[in-house]
Scaffold this active site. Structure first.
Site, PDB file in Angstrom:
ATOM      1  N   ARG A   1      74.565  81.137  93.859  1.00  0.00           N
ATOM      2  CA  ARG A   1      76.007  80.872  93.965  1.00  0.00           C
ATOM      3  C   ARG A   1      76.817  82.158  94.065  1.00  0.00           C
ATOM      4  O   ARG A   1      77.993  82.114  94.400  1.00  0.00           O
ATOM      5  CB  ARG A   1      76.500  80.103  92.723  1.00  0.00           C
ATOM      6  CG  ARG A   1      76.094  78.650  92.683  1.00  0.00           C
ATOM      7  CD  ARG A   1      76.662  77.999  91.436  1.00  0.00           C
ATOM      8  NE  ARG A   1      76.080  76.695  91.188  1.00  0.00           N
ATOM      9  CZ  ARG A   1      76.591  75.551  91.622  1.00  0.00           C
ATOM     10  NH1 ARG A   1      77.686  75.553  92.340  1.00  0.00           N
ATOM     11  NH2 ARG A   1      76.014  74.408  91.333  1.00  0.00           N
TER      12      ARG A   1
ATOM     13  N   ARG B   1      89.317  73.673  92.175  1.00  0.00           N
ATOM     14  CA  ARG B   1      87.856  73.703  92.326  1.00  0.00           C
ATOM     15  C   ARG B   1      87.457  74.399  93.630  1.00  0.00           C
ATOM     16  O   ARG B   1      86.514  75.178  93.673  1.00  0.00           O
ATOM     17  CB  ARG B   1      87.293  72.273  92.346  1.00  0.00           C
ATOM     18  CG  ARG B   1      87.153  71.645  90.968  1.00  0.00           C
ATOM     19  CD  ARG B   1      87.009  70.138  91.060  1.00  0.00           C
ATOM     20  NE  ARG B   1      85.756  69.721  91.651  1.00  0.00           N
ATOM     21  CZ  ARG B   1      85.522  68.474  92.075  1.00  0.00           C
ATOM     22  NH1 ARG B   1      86.465  67.554  91.992  1.00  0.00           N
ATOM     23  NH2 ARG B   1      84.354  68.157  92.584  1.00  0.00           N
TER      24      ARG B   1
ATOM     25  N   ARG C   1      88.905  59.019  95.461  1.00  0.00           N
ATOM     26  CA  ARG C   1      87.999  58.304  94.555  1.00  0.00           C
ATOM     27  C   ARG C   1      88.784  57.586  93.461  1.00  0.00           C
ATOM     28  O   ARG C   1      89.732  58.124  92.913  1.00  0.00           O
ATOM     29  CB  ARG C   1      86.997  59.280  93.922  1.00  0.00           C
ATOM     30  CG  ARG C   1      85.955  58.570  93.068  1.00  0.00           C
ATOM     31  CD  ARG C   1      84.755  59.422  92.790  1.00  0.00           C
ATOM     32  NE  ARG C   1      85.072  60.654  92.079  1.00  0.00           N
ATOM     33  CZ  ARG C   1      84.154  61.452  91.549  1.00  0.00           C
ATOM     34  NH1 ARG C   1      82.877  61.170  91.675  1.00  0.00           N
ATOM     35  NH2 ARG C   1      84.500  62.559  90.913  1.00  0.00           N
TER      36      ARG C   1
ATOM     37  N   LYS D   1      77.172  67.518 100.999  1.00  0.00           N
ATOM     38  CA  LYS D   1      75.941  68.317 100.872  1.00  0.00           C
ATOM     39  C   LYS D   1      74.783  67.489 100.302  1.00  0.00           C
ATOM     40  O   LYS D   1      73.654  67.588 100.771  1.00  0.00           O
ATOM     41  CB  LYS D   1      76.246  69.523  99.976  1.00  0.00           C
ATOM     42  CG  LYS D   1      75.148  70.538  99.860  1.00  0.00           C
ATOM     43  CD  LYS D   1      75.675  71.851  99.309  1.00  0.00           C
ATOM     44  CE  LYS D   1      76.147  71.758  97.883  1.00  0.00           C
ATOM     45  NZ  LYS D   1      75.127  72.100  96.893  1.00  0.00           N
TER      46      LYS D   1
ATOM     47  N   ARG E   1      90.854  59.713  88.218  1.00  0.00           N
ATOM     48  CA  ARG E   1      90.475  60.750  87.246  1.00  0.00           C
ATOM     49  C   ARG E   1      91.284  62.023  87.485  1.00  0.00           C
ATOM     50  O   ARG E   1      91.590  62.375  88.621  1.00  0.00           O
ATOM     51  CB  ARG E   1      88.982  61.077  87.386  1.00  0.00           C
ATOM     52  CG  ARG E   1      88.089  60.021  86.826  1.00  0.00           C
ATOM     53  CD  ARG E   1      86.626  60.381  86.833  1.00  0.00           C
ATOM     54  NE  ARG E   1      86.268  61.613  87.517  1.00  0.00           N
ATOM     55  CZ  ARG E   1      85.015  62.061  87.626  1.00  0.00           C
ATOM     56  NH1 ARG E   1      84.032  61.368  87.091  1.00  0.00           N
ATOM     57  NH2 ARG E   1      84.730  63.167  88.262  1.00  0.00           N
TER      58      ARG E   1
END
Length: 215
Positions: free
Chosen positions: A88, A170, A127, A13, A159
């Site tokens: 949201r 999430r 990542r 995005k 992480r």
């Protein structure tokens, strides 16, 4: 042209937002950025928001909509804008619907960048970070030596919030919050679903075709 931009974490995005703002000459309005700006400048709304942020709480909708209304009343948005990070939830969308007529504005289109969960997990879980601050991706931006930072030779680490379980959580939260919003804007005839699973330029071409109808 006024746009609302929706998309889950990992949908690209942010990249698309920059390209849209540049090509279509609309102001990119990130809720997080304007919230931090109000706090930094010590405005009345910023002081109120800071109390909640300092306590680790979400900033209430009543304060957020005040900040959004203030931003949308500025002259630099006269040529059009793109809201990123707001609304949201349904109450936020309803609040926006109330203030826009006061500002003699309306939302023209809601872009929803849609990406399958398995692709989002692949993107987000790849990542890898280094303590020096560099970040890599095992598929899209791998280090020259696997597991080692190109800049300092340090050991790369994964992480906790980039691990699959955390990512799925999430995405679940995003869907719980945003799916009703997609339904809300679909009923209003404003939604444009964009296939976000392809290459960056392919996705942007699809977005451009939608937005060119409003120029």
């Amino acid at each position: 042209m006024n746009i609302v931009l929706l998309g889950p974490p990992g949908s690209g995005k942010g990249t698309q937002a920059k390209m849209i703002a540049e090509k279509f000459n609309v102001k990119h309005i990130s809720t997080g950025d304007i919230l931090r700006e109000h706090v930094r400048n010590g405005t009345e709304l910023g002081k109120e928001a800071k109390k909640y942020m300092d306590a680790g709480q979400l900033v209430p909708d009543s304060i957020l909509i005040g900040i959004i209304k203030d931003r949308l009343s500025k002259p630099d948005v006269a040529g059009g804008y793109m809201l990123d990070g707001y609304p949201r939830t349904i109450p936020q969308a309803e609040a926006l619907d109330k203030i826009l007529p006061e500002l003699k504005q309306k939302i023209d289109v809601v872009l929803n960048i849609d990406v399958p969960d398995e692709e989002l997990v692949r993107r987000l879980s790849g990542r890898r970070m280094c303590k020096c601050g560099r970040s890599y991706h095992i598929i899209f931006n791998p280090p020259k030596v696997p597991g080692k930072c190109d800049a300092c030779g340090g050991e790369l680490y994964h992480r906790d919030d980039d691990k699959e379980e955390a990512i799925l959580n999430r995405l679940k939260v995003y869907k719980q919050q945003t799916q009703p919003l997609i339904d809300y804007y679909t009923k209003a005839g404003l939604i444009a679903n964009i296939n976000g699973a392809g290459e960056i330029n392919q996705i942007f071409d699809e977005i451009s075709k939608v937005l060119s109808r409003f120029k």
